[in-house]
Design a protein around this motif. Structure first.
Motif, PDB file in Angstrom:
ATOM      1  N   ALA A 214      -9.879  -2.207  -7.095  1.00 24.20           N
ATOM      2  CA  ALA A 214     -10.590  -2.218  -5.679  1.00 24.20           C
ATOM      3  C   ALA A 214      -9.879  -3.029  -4.724  1.00 24.20           C
ATOM      4  N   GLY A 215      -9.133  -4.020  -5.134  1.00 21.19           N
ATOM      5  CA  GLY A 215      -8.427  -4.869  -4.108  1.00 21.19           C
ATOM      6  C   GLY A 215      -7.391  -5.683  -5.265  1.00 21.19           C
ATOM      7  N   ILE A 216      -6.261  -6.162  -4.275  1.00 28.13           N
ATOM      8  CA  ILE A 216      -5.148  -6.978  -5.063  1.00 28.13           C
ATOM      9  C   ILE A 216      -5.038  -8.370  -4.531  1.00 28.13           C
ATOM     10  N   VAL A 217      -5.087  -9.392  -5.456  1.00 29.01           N
ATOM     11  CA  VAL A 217      -4.779 -10.651  -4.888  1.00 29.01           C
ATOM     12  C   VAL A 217      -3.320 -11.201  -5.021  1.00 29.01           C
ATOM     13  N   VAL A 218      -2.690 -11.795  -4.104  1.00 24.51           N
ATOM     14  CA  VAL A 218      -1.281 -11.913  -4.187  1.00 24.51           C
ATOM     15  C   VAL A 218      -1.369 -13.834  -4.200  1.00 24.51           C
ATOM     16  N   VAL A 219      -0.922 -14.443  -5.342  1.00 23.73           N
ATOM     17  CA  VAL A 219      -0.910 -15.693  -5.350  1.00 23.73           C
ATOM     18  C   VAL A 219       0.759 -16.077  -5.758  1.00 23.73           C
ATOM     19  N   GLU A 220       1.364 -16.710  -4.581  1.00 19.65           N
ATOM     20  CA  GLU A 220       2.731 -17.040  -4.723  1.00 19.65           C
ATOM     21  C   GLU A 220       3.757 -15.852  -4.739  1.00 19.65           C
ATOM     22  N   ALA A 221       4.328 -15.490  -3.662  1.00 17.03           N
ATOM     23  CA  ALA A 221       5.423 -14.611  -3.580  1.00 17.03           C
ATOM     24  C   ALA A 221       6.457 -14.892  -2.621  1.00 17.03           C
ATOM     25  N   ALA A 222       7.646 -14.732  -2.985  1.00 14.55           N
ATOM     26  CA  ALA A 222       8.734 -14.962  -1.838  1.00 14.55           C
ATOM     27  C   ALA A 222       8.907 -14.105  -0.856  1.00 14.55           C
ATOM     28  N   ALA A 223       9.636 -14.161   0.139  1.00 13.71           N
ATOM     29  CA  ALA A 223       9.593 -13.116   1.089  1.00 13.71           C
ATOM     30  C   ALA A 223      10.186 -11.868   0.790  1.00 13.71           C
ATOM     31  N   ARG A 224      11.002 -11.470  -0.211  1.00 14.80           N
ATOM     32  CA  ARG A 224      11.367 -10.631  -0.938  1.00 14.80           C
ATOM     33  C   ARG A 224      10.839 -10.330  -2.274  1.00 14.80           C
ATOM     34  N   SER A 225       9.657  -9.856  -2.536  1.00 13.79           N
ATOM     35  CA  SER A 225       9.099  -9.908  -3.944  1.00 13.79           C
ATOM     36  C   SER A 225       8.553  -8.431  -4.275  1.00 13.79           C
ATOM     37  N   GLY A 226       8.559  -8.340  -5.632  1.00 13.41           N
ATOM     38  CA  GLY A 226       7.827  -7.094  -6.168  1.00 13.41           C
ATOM     39  C   GLY A 226       6.440  -7.164  -5.869  1.00 13.41           C
ATOM     40  N   SER A 227       6.027  -8.378  -5.767  1.00  8.52           N
ATOM     41  CA  SER A 227       4.220  -8.530  -5.267  1.00  8.52           C
ATOM     42  C   SER A 227       4.034  -7.697  -4.064  1.00  8.52           C
ATOM     43  N   LEU A 228       5.085  -7.949  -3.273  1.00  7.85           N
ATOM     44  CA  LEU A 228       5.021  -7.459  -1.951  1.00  7.85           C
ATOM     45  C   LEU A 228       4.805  -5.986  -1.825  1.00  7.85           C
ATOM     46  N   ILE A 229       5.651  -5.396  -3.004  1.00  5.89           N
ATOM     47  CA  ILE A 229       5.737  -3.910  -3.113  1.00  5.89           C
ATOM     48  C   ILE A 229       4.341  -3.264  -3.378  1.00  5.89           C
ATOM     49  N   THR A 230       3.908  -4.221  -4.420  1.00  7.76           N
ATOM     50  CA  THR A 230       2.487  -3.881  -4.977  1.00  7.76           C
ATOM     51  C   THR A 230       1.271  -3.895  -3.954  1.00  7.76           C
ATOM     52  N   ALA A 231       1.470  -4.860  -3.129  1.00  5.24           N
ATOM     53  CA  ALA A 231       0.589  -5.140  -1.978  1.00  5.24           C
ATOM     54  C   ALA A 231       0.816  -3.756  -0.968  1.00  5.24           C
ATOM     55  N   GLN A 232       1.995  -3.396  -0.855  1.00  6.15           N
ATOM     56  CA  GLN A 232       2.107  -2.494   0.361  1.00  6.15           C
ATOM     57  C   GLN A 232       1.641  -1.086  -0.537  1.00  6.15           C
ATOM     58  N   MET A 233       1.536  -0.766  -1.876  1.00  6.19           N
ATOM     59  CA  MET A 233       1.222   0.333  -2.431  1.00  6.19           C
ATOM     60  C   MET A 233      -0.249   0.247  -2.481  1.00  6.19           C
ATOM     61  N   ALA A 234      -0.887  -1.034  -2.488  1.00  4.98           N
ATOM     62  CA  ALA A 234      -2.194  -1.138  -2.328  1.00  4.98           C
ATOM     63  C   ALA A 234      -2.753  -0.565  -1.227  1.00  4.98           C
ATOM     64  N   LEU A 235      -2.131  -1.080  -0.031  1.00  2.00           N
ATOM     65  CA  LEU A 235      -2.475  -0.449   1.327  1.00  2.00           C
ATOM     66  C   LEU A 235      -2.463   1.018   1.596  1.00  2.00           C
ATOM     67  N   GLU A 236      -1.384   1.582   0.998  1.00  2.00           N
ATOM     68  CA  GLU A 236      -1.181   2.921   1.041  1.00  2.00           C
ATOM     69  C   GLU A 236      -2.219   3.690   0.217  1.00  2.00           C
ATOM     70  N   GLN A 237      -2.834   3.140  -0.881  1.00  2.00           N
ATOM     71  CA  GLN A 237      -3.878   3.690  -1.553  1.00  2.00           C
ATOM     72  C   GLN A 237      -5.219   3.384  -1.020  1.00  2.00           C
ATOM     73  N   GLY A 238      -5.464   2.734   0.118  1.00  2.00           N
ATOM     74  CA  GLY A 238      -6.803   2.428   0.681  1.00  2.00           C
ATOM     75  C   GLY A 238      -7.421   1.160   0.206  1.00  2.00           C
ATOM     76  N   ARG A 239      -6.707   0.174  -0.729  1.00  2.00           N
ATOM     77  CA  ARG A 239      -7.128  -0.904  -1.421  1.00  2.00           C
ATOM     78  C   ARG A 239      -7.218  -2.114  -0.382  1.00  2.00           C
ATOM     79  N   GLU A 240      -8.165  -2.959  -0.583  1.00  2.00           N
ATOM     80  CA  GLU A 240      -8.006  -4.436   0.089  1.00  2.00           C
ATOM     81  C   GLU A 240      -6.831  -5.148  -0.550  1.00  2.00           C
ATOM     82  N   VAL A 241      -6.314  -5.885   0.361  1.00  2.00           N
ATOM     83  CA  VAL A 241      -5.335  -6.812   0.056  1.00  2.00           C
ATOM     84  C   VAL A 241      -5.629  -8.490   0.545  1.00  2.00           C
ATOM     85  N   PHE A 242      -5.570  -9.151  -0.717  1.00  2.00           N
ATOM     86  CA  PHE A 242      -6.123 -10.731  -0.255  1.00  2.00           C
ATOM     87  C   PHE A 242      -4.564 -11.281  -0.562  1.00  2.00           C
ATOM     88  N   ALA A 243      -4.575 -12.616  -0.033  1.00  2.00           N
ATOM     89  CA  ALA A 243      -3.279 -13.639  -0.098  1.00  2.00           C
ATOM     90  C   ALA A 243      -4.048 -14.784  -0.122  1.00  2.00           C
TER      91      ALA A 243
END
Length: 356
Positions: A214-243
């Motif tokens: 239902a949502g994705i929580v990002v804990v520690e991610a560098a400026a260029r990170s695979g976690s940010l790709i996952t967050a972007q996918m979550a946004l495209e899928q209409g999921r909530e993004v938390f940081a």
């Protein structure tokens, strides 16, 4: 496994003909109306020895307790994945497959996480799992592993979405954790058995992590990170993004801060996540905070002066009005007690647990 047929072509064929047996049963001329002659040839070609061996391997794997395969037509296939544009055709599942359809939240972050980052991920995961949410992550080192361990502590348990075949463990350092997840949680992959950890597999895996949640929580991610790709996918899928925010001096906070600037919800406690998702099933874990081990007033003073940003020993000597020898002894005790960590360059940072 048919050569030349990827997930998009497969979805195109299934949309046209329904079940797979209908695809293989249609005429060659009819197939050419949907796909190229080369793909039609591949559908009509005899099954190769390599594919036969793969089918035998899969059938043998399915004989093991806890192993199953879910297809798009199965009622147990997670409904949240059906909402994304390119759901996997098949899911190889090891463990409790019902967790794939349970209310869930993903927690992801850096593989090279700091001690504080791992503490935060574990505490958030444990609290959310206590509340009944399943914790989804990618079985990587660092934040992922901490999130899985936290999820296993609560009733929500955890799901590991992997980028290899379900008969493999990557990285090898997480072998014991993977076995525990297979017993108490669930491991899932869309890749055929025996698939090695190819770099191209992990972005595909990330869309499943976000798609299940239902949502994705990002804990520690560098400026260029695979976690940010996952967050972007979550946004495209209409999921909530938390940081989870961090120190302005930490490179591993820059990705989270960028997400916050882009509109992700800043979270400090698990209650922030539960309220945003409007999920109230179960009690939250009690608020926790770090305490100086042993109750030493000197250690408490040092922690107070240290704050939560990295600081070097010389600066601490000035702040605490201590000589270097006394300070070093106290810092050693605090580090052994798990209240601080030593960073490269002679810096120290106080560790804390999020109020959950």
């Amino acid at each position: 496994m048919t050569p030349g047929i990827g997930i998009r072509t497969a979805h195109k064929l299934l949309s046209a003909y329904g079940l797979p047996q209908h695809v293989f049963g249609t005429s060659y001329r009819e197939l050419q109306r949907i796909v190229s002659p080369q793909i039609a040839d591949a559908v009509y070609a005899p099954v190769s020895p390599a594919i036969s061996r793969q089918i035998e391997l899969t059938e043998k794997w399915l004989e093991e307790p806890g192993n199953t395969i879910l297809t798009l037509s199965d009622s147990a296939y997670p409904g949240t994945l059906l909402e994304i544009p390119d759901p996997p055709l098949m899911l190889y599942v090891k463990g409790k497959s019902e967790l794939l359809s349970a209310p869930s939240v993903a927690i992801v972050g850096s593989r090279n996480a700091t001690t504080q980052g791992r503490i935060d991920a574990g505490e958030f995961a444990a609290s959310l799992s206590d509340a009944g949410l399943t914790i989804v992550s990618g079985l990587a080192l660092g934040i992922d592993a901490a999130a899985h361990r936290g999820g296993l502590k609560g009733k929500g348990s955890t799901v590991a979405v992997i980028g290899t075949g379900a008969d493999m463990v990557y990285p090898a350092r997480n072998r014991e954790l993977a076995h525990e997840i297979a017993r108490e949680g669930c491991i899932v992959s869309e890749f055929p058995l025996g698939t090695k950890p190819l770099a191209s597999n992990f972005p595909r895996r990330n869309r499943v992590i976000s798609g299940l949640s239902a949502g994705i929580v990002v804990v520690e991610a560098a400026a260029r990170s695979g976690s940010l790709i996952t967050a972007q996918m979550a946004l495209e899928q209409g999921r909530e993004v938390f940081a989870v925010p961090g120190s302005i001096h930490s490179p591993l906070s820059r990705g989270c801060h960028e997400l916050i600037r882009q509109g992700a919800k800043l979270v400090e406690t698990s209650r922030d996540i539960l309220e945003e998702l409007k999920y109230y099933d179960g009690a939250n874990r009690k608020d926790t905070c770090i305490q100086a081990s042993g109750g030493s007033s000197l250690q408490e003073d040092i922690l107070a002066e240290m704050g939560f940003d990295p600081v070097d020993a010389d600066t601490l000597c000035e702040r605490c009005q201590l000589d270097a020898a006394t300070l070093n002894v106290a810092l050693f005790d605090l580090e052994m007690a798990g209240n601080i960590e030593c960073l490269p360059g002679g810096f120290y940072r106080r560790l804390s647990k999020p109020d959950t």
